[in-house]
Design a protein around this motif. Structure first.
Motif, short mmCIF file in Angstrom:
data_model
loop_
_atom_site.label_atom_id
_atom_site.label_comp_id
_atom_site.label_asym_id
_atom_site.label_seq_id
_atom_site.Cartn_x
_atom_site.Cartn_y
_atom_site.Cartn_z
N LEU A 61 0.79 -1.29 0.01
CA LEU A 61 -0.09 0.03 -0.08
C LEU A 61 0.98 1.13 -0.11
CD1 LEU A 61 -2.70 -1.31 2.53
CD2 LEU A 61 -2.92 -0.90 0.13
N PRO A 64 4.14 3.89 -4.72
CA PRO A 64 3.46 4.79 -5.62
C PRO A 64 2.55 4.28 -6.56
CG PRO A 64 6.08 4.63 -5.97
CD PRO A 64 5.43 3.60 -5.03
N ASP A 65 1.50 4.95 -6.49
CA ASP A 65 0.32 4.57 -7.35
C ASP A 65 0.56 4.01 -8.96
OD1 ASP A 65 -1.39 4.92 -5.49
OD2 ASP A 65 -1.82 6.80 -6.14
N ASP A 66 1.61 4.44 -9.52
CA ASP A 66 2.14 4.08 -10.78
C ASP A 66 3.04 2.79 -10.78
OD1 ASP A 66 4.27 5.17 -9.89
OD2 ASP A 66 4.83 6.33 -11.36
N ARG A 68 3.16 -1.08 -10.96
CA ARG A 68 2.19 -1.89 -10.90
C ARG A 68 2.78 -3.46 -10.35
NH1 ARG A 68 -2.11 -2.79 -14.73
NH2 ARG A 68 -1.43 -4.57 -14.51
N ASP A 115 -7.55 -5.03 -6.62
CA ASP A 115 -6.40 -5.89 -5.33
C ASP A 115 -7.61 -6.76 -4.74
OD1 ASP A 115 -4.57 -4.01 -6.11
OD2 ASP A 115 -4.74 -2.88 -4.16
N HIS A 143 -10.92 -2.95 -1.80
CA HIS A 143 -10.33 -4.35 -2.38
C HIS A 143 -11.13 -5.56 -1.79
CE1 HIS A 143 -7.94 -4.45 1.58
NE2 HIS A 143 -8.16 -5.56 1.29
#
Length: 168
Positions: A61, A64-66, A68, A115, A143
């Motif tokens: 968590l 970074p959001d980018d 993957r 998720d 999620h």
């Protein structure tokens, strides 16, 4: 060539063009021999304080959001963006499932990648291509907590060894 396999209640229910042996064992595969499983530089920099196998949901968590990745038994696996064929299969399957559910007045819902805390522990978070949830109590904090009712994974040549050998 894209391949698709289905998992229901944690058990594989259909495989097309499988390369596993008859007993379901993946032979001749190790983590080291597949470049797509290696961590990217950004992830490696972030995760320098821990070793593979030690990562948790908290580490996942904090990324970074980018970035993957999937987290499987404390190991980060870098995920490449799906190509358009892979994405088209997943989108089409989600539409077919949701249409079938709606026409039959079902209460389930098909989703594209979200998720999934599959083992209900803090060491595994995966993102199946398509999943169906009938028990909405499994939807928690953005999620899925626990095994979905149905999972569909579209296998690409670059991910099939990981998906067949690690996730199943």
């Amino acid at each position: 060539m894209e391949r698709i396999f289905f998992v229901k209640d944690g058990r594989e229910i259909r495989v097309e063009n499988a390369e596993n042996s008859a007993d379901g064992e993946c032979k001749g595969y190790t983590f080291e021999e597949s470049a797509p499983l290696q961590m990217s530089e950004a992830l490696a920099e972030y995760a320098a304080s821990k070793r593979q196998g030690e990562y948790t949901l908290e580490d996942y968590l904090a990324l970074p959001d980018d970035q993957r990745v999937e987290l499987i038994d404390g190991v980060f696996y870098d995920m490449a963006s799906p190509n358009y064929i892979h994405q088209a299969f997943g989108d089409s399957l989600q539409a077919v499932f949701n249409d079938y559910i709606r026409k039959n007045h079902g209460s389930c819902r098909a989703f594209t990648p979200v998720d999934v805390q599959l083992d209900c522990d803090d060491r595994t978070v995966v993102q199946p291509d398509v999943l169906i949830i009938c028990d909405y109590s499994k939807l928690q904090k953005g999620h899925v907590y626990g095994a979905p009712d149905l999972v569909v994974e579209v296998l690409s040549p670059s991910t099939s060894k990981k998906d067949e050998c690690v996730i199943i």
